[in-house]
Design an enzyme around this catalytic site. Sequence first.
Site, short mmCIF file in Angstrom:
data_model
loop_
_atom_site.label_atom_id
_atom_site.label_comp_id
_atom_site.label_asym_id
_atom_site.label_seq_id
_atom_site.Cartn_x
_atom_site.Cartn_y
_atom_site.Cartn_z
N ASP A 65 0.82 -1.23 0.00
CA ASP A 65 0.00 0.00 0.00
C ASP A 65 0.85 1.27 0.00
O ASP A 65 0.36 2.34 0.37
CB ASP A 65 -0.95 0.00 1.21
CG ASP A 65 -0.28 0.44 2.49
OD1 ASP A 65 0.93 0.20 2.66
OD2 ASP A 65 -0.96 1.04 3.34
N GLU A 66 2.08 1.15 -0.45
CA GLU A 66 3.00 2.26 -0.25
C GLU A 66 3.92 2.40 -1.47
O GLU A 66 4.43 1.40 -1.98
CB GLU A 66 3.84 1.89 0.97
CG GLU A 66 4.69 2.91 1.56
CD GLU A 66 5.55 2.28 2.67
OE1 GLU A 66 6.52 2.91 3.03
OE2 GLU A 66 5.26 1.16 3.13
#
Length: 415
Positions: free
Chosen positions: A134-135
């Site tokens: 998610d990054e």
Amino acid sequence: MAQRGRLPGSSQPDQIVCHADIDCFYAACERLREPALVAEPVVVGMGYEPGATNGAVATASYEAREFGVESAQAISEALERLPRKIEAAKRDGLSIEEAGFYRPVDMAYYESVASDIRDIFHERADTVREVSIDEAYLDLTDCVEWGEELRRFAREMKAEIADEVGVTASLGIAPTMSAAKVASDHDKPDGLVVVEPGEVRSFLSDLDVSAVHGVGPVTADELREMGIETAGDLAAADLGKLESAFGERGVRVHRYARGEDDRAVEPKGKPKSFSRESAFTEPTSAVDEQYERLDTLATAVAERASKRDVLYQTIAVKVVTPPFDVHTRARSLPGPVADADLVGEVATDLFGEFEGESVRKLGVRVSKLSFGSETQPSLAAWSQTDAETDEQSSKGIDSELTDPPDGQRSLRDFL
Ligand code: DCP
Ligand code: MG
């Protein structure tokens, strides 16, 4: 023009780095497919089975965090702080408001959501470094300038992630990767923190030392024992002492605390496309303005490709009409080119059907890239290349290819 070169008195290249991190990612995914979980305390457990007490917390929604539930905690402990709704409903003395929903991890689903988010990152930046599910770091140096344009770009990307995927992202934008990472964490959830060049050191100085990129909870405790409480303390600390206590890592976090970090955003693979987008301050239907903007974008994209010695075979335009309708049109050429005028001409042609419509934003993209030594363009080679026939490709290309060019004609003759 984006600022280029080096910051005065620094060896750092002047980059614009955006770090994006989705808020309570697994819980946000669960909310997507189960809207009843929105605004409720949600805990996602790794190795957790519904109704059981095994496993550990992968993530907790911000509502659940208020009850003291946190990542890596045992589910049994989380349950003591935040009982399950279903149990609270059954048992006297337990309030439903002070209870939460527990769900097991479903990686395949989270990966599919993450892939939609990555598409947006890649759409908006040429260079993307994915660091976890998610990054990601996005290099925006060539896409935007510091100031209001950058803020608008960031707000729009957040809105696109929220509208098209349905999760919220926190963004941090700074001249270095480590400062961007700290910035994205600074105002979570739904944060947007921009740290301009020259402000990094002051932005960091009052933060707790644990906020510095690379300082985990154990190191933070050890630093506190040495009297180093804030990032500012770490920046001013004796380098020799840090090095003897933490080795290489001590040197690194000292530099990060001082705002020094010369890492460039490196993609895991080669870029797949180059694009540039630009929004009008207000949606406009003025044809001159539209074509002028398109031309500027086409020139900028072609320049970036040429700087990197890259040829492209597909040229596309993106047209966003109010409220937020995204239209793309693409055309594939018979062979790879590096020709700024041609990008402008094809973009203009593709835009034709939208001419005079109210337009909020325009974008130009080149893709199907060939890199450096791979690229030996010649008309003779093109005559043997099968034309890519994607949906929007020009109808004329195939027939032209059956009629080999004489080597003197311009590629424009084929369009
Ligand atoms: N994750 C995990 N175990 C951990 C930490 C994280 O399984 N110890 C998973 C669950 C998270 C996801 O990775 O949803 C992303 O990690 P983050 O650190 O970005 O945490 P969140 O996105 O959940 O929360 P935040 O809003 O703080 O980013
Ligand atoms: Mg996250």
